[in-house]
Design a protein around this motif. Structure first.
Motif, PDB file in Angstrom:
ATOM      1  N   UNK A 175       0.839  -1.201   0.000  1.00 14.95           N
ATOM      2  CA  UNK A 175       0.000   0.000   0.000  1.00 14.95           C
ATOM      3  C   UNK A 175       0.874   1.252   0.000  1.00 14.95           C
ATOM      4  N   UNK A 176       1.944   1.227   0.798  1.00 12.32           N
ATOM      5  CA  UNK A 176       2.856   2.362   0.835  1.00 12.32           C
ATOM      6  C   UNK A 176       3.527   2.602  -0.500  1.00 12.32           C
ATOM      7  N   UNK A 177       3.956   1.526  -1.158  1.00 14.46           N
ATOM      8  CA  UNK A 177       4.619   1.654  -2.457  1.00 14.46           C
ATOM      9  C   UNK A 177       3.637   2.116  -3.532  1.00 14.46           C
ATOM     10  N   UNK A 178       2.442   1.561  -3.503  1.00 14.27           N
ATOM     11  CA  UNK A 178       1.427   1.957  -4.485  1.00 14.27           C
ATOM     12  C   UNK A 178       1.028   3.412  -4.265  1.00 14.27           C
ATOM     13  N   UNK A 179       0.932   3.825  -3.001  1.00 11.67           N
ATOM     14  CA  UNK A 179       0.578   5.206  -2.688  1.00 11.67           C
ATOM     15  C   UNK A 179       1.612   6.182  -3.214  1.00 11.67           C
ATOM     16  N   UNK A 180       2.876   5.730  -3.287  1.00 16.92           N
ATOM     17  CA  UNK A 180       3.952   6.604  -3.753  1.00 16.92           C
ATOM     18  C   UNK A 180       3.872   6.864  -5.254  1.00 16.92           C
ATOM     19  N   UNK A 181       2.903   6.238  -5.925  1.00 22.17           N
ATOM     20  CA  UNK A 181       2.705   6.491  -7.348  1.00 22.17           C
ATOM     21  C   UNK A 181       1.305   7.032  -7.629  1.00 22.17           C
TER      22      UNK A 181
END
Length: 464
Positions: free
Chosen positions: A105-111
């Motif tokens: 979720x954190x990685x996806x949020x960063x995009x």
């Protein structure tokens, strides 16, 4: 009847409609139109004010572009690669798959910059895997909902764009200020996740395999590149957040359209050795055809078509509240608390309560112009208060009775809404703890900004 009586009746009526499930956009619109008639404002005024929001709002162009970015990386398979990488790093611990969902979720949020997109994408991908892995389905769905809260904190963030537009703050500074708090939110939820899974003995453990970590990292390189591209461009000032959104969309379209034929050729060509096909599957994502791009754009446009009118009508609502004196009433109450921390914690309490019944967008548009100046008057840095405000708004995504992420997670997983609340509570506690830390320690929001702790440290190193 007096104007005050009419406005009270209108407010009661729309509250009843809200409780019956009427969309928030229509609730605010009905209230705005009703109050406009009572106050003698023309519908022409309402329409022109809504139009002006977008006529003068260049920064808001980043919103549909980042929404489109989220859909493109999901369709191309980049989101799945990021999830695989997170699991390879965390799967050796109890609750590793659940923690990997939060990390993803954190990685996806960063995009993507969207909480609902983050919850829907990661929830639909990893919830079935978590259930197969021995996790309770209620906990699995609640984990996706909680993980999605960082979607509006870790940059790029749609709500930071709106806040910066409303309060005339540099959006790039807001993005940078959200990095550390967003990372702390992910870490706090992972700790809560580990405690829950350890107590219930959930999840199958996998061996920590450096080769698997390397392999999944290589497979997710396009996702890392997209994240780095956005942060590098904004952090160095090479392009604005709006330009960053456009660059990222272009990158994702090019990658998706090129990857699809490459994958098809590599997998179907009998002359290509098996080991080269394996290498191709590591490096090249699934992709999509150019003919699929319009359908992806249409889906993103549908989401934008929900958010954009909500922003416009909420701005008009803010103006009506100002004419009614709501800003003076709320401002007077908060100011009467006196002192730095009483004012700050009162503002936080108002944001928390508002987040329980409204989505973050109207909360931001209605309350930020009222609370931010008051907080600044007692010495709270505007950038820090923006982060405090929006972290509080993000917590509302898993706070009943509204809890948008809980509804999204329920929709994509099929788990009834009220069955998620038990396991969402632990995540809620961990997020409130981080929220208090962000409020008590300004350096958490300002460390990465020019003049912050890291910059001062590096300057000292250079001087030495």
């Amino acid at each position: 009847m007096t104007d005050g009586t009419w406005i009270t009746l209108i407010s009661i009526a729309v509250t009843i409609l809200f409780m019956l499930g009427t969309p928030v956009l229509l609730i605010i619109f009905y209230w705005v139109v009703g109050c406009s008639f009572v106050m003698g404002l023309t519908l022409d005024n309402t329409g022109s004010e809504m139009l002006n929001v977008f006529k003068d709002g260049f920064a808001l162009l980043a919103m549909p572009l980042f929404i489109l970015t989220g859909d493109l990386i999901n369709k191309s398979g980049i989101a799945k690669r990021l999830s695989d990488f997170a699991y390879s790093c965390l799967g050796w611990m109890r609750g590793g798959l659940a923690m990997a969902a939060i990390g993803a979720c954190g990685l996806f949020a960063a995009i993507s910059g969207s909480n609902s997109a983050t919850t829907a994408t990661i929830g639909s991908m990893l919830h079935p895997e978590m259930v197969k892995g021995g996790y309770d389905e209620r906990f699995s769905a609640a984990t996706a909902a909680a993980g999605g809260t960082v979607g509006i904190i870790i940059p790029p963030s749609i709500i930071f764009i709106v806040y910066g537009f409303l309060m005339n703050l540099p959006i790039s500074d807001l993005f940078i200020a959200g990095l550390v708090p967003g990372t702390l939110m992910v870490m706090a939820m992972m700790i809560a996740c580990f405690i829950i899974c350890y107590r219930n003995n959930w999840g199958f453990l996998i061996t920590l395999n450096p080769w698997r970590v390397f392999k999944t990292a290589v497979g997710a390189w396009l996702g890392f590149f997209a994240i780095g591209l956005v942060l590098w461009g904004i952090y160095t000032g090479k392009f604005s957040p709006t330009e960053a959104a456009g660059v990222t969309v272009g990158f994702c379209i090019i990658v998706g359209c090129i990857s699809y034929p490459l994958n098809k050729i590599m997998r179907n060509d009998p002359s290509v050795p098996v080991d080269e096909k394996s290498l191709s599957s590591m490096v090249v994502v699934e992709g999509f055809t150019p003919l699929e791009v319009p359908s992806i754009v249409v889906r993103s446009a549908q989401i934008t078509g929900i958010l954009a009118p909500l922003i416009a009508v909420s701005v008009v609502m803010q103006q009506i509240l100002s004419l009614l004196g709501a800003q003076e009433v709320i401002g007077g109450f908060v100011t009467s608390m006196g002192g730095y921390y009483p004012v700050l914690f009162t503002a936080m309490a108002i944001v928390f309560v508002a987040g329980m019944i409204l989505e973050s967008l109207p909360v931001t548009i209605i309350l930020a112009p009222i609370l931010a100046p008051i907080a600044h008057s007692v010495g709270v840095d505007p950038i820090q208060f923006a982060v405090i405000f929006l972290v509080g708004a993000s917590i509302g995504f898993i706070t009943p009775p509204y809890g948008l992420n809980l509804y999204v997670a329920s929709g994509v997983t099929g788990v009834p809404y009220f069955r998620l609340l038990r396991y969402a509570t632990m995540y809620l506690v961990s997020l409130v703890f981080v929220w208090l830390c962000v409020a008590l320690f300004p350096s958490l929001s300002k460390t990465l900004l020019p003049g912050g702790g890291i910059f001062e440290f590096l300057s000292g190193m250079g001087a030495g």
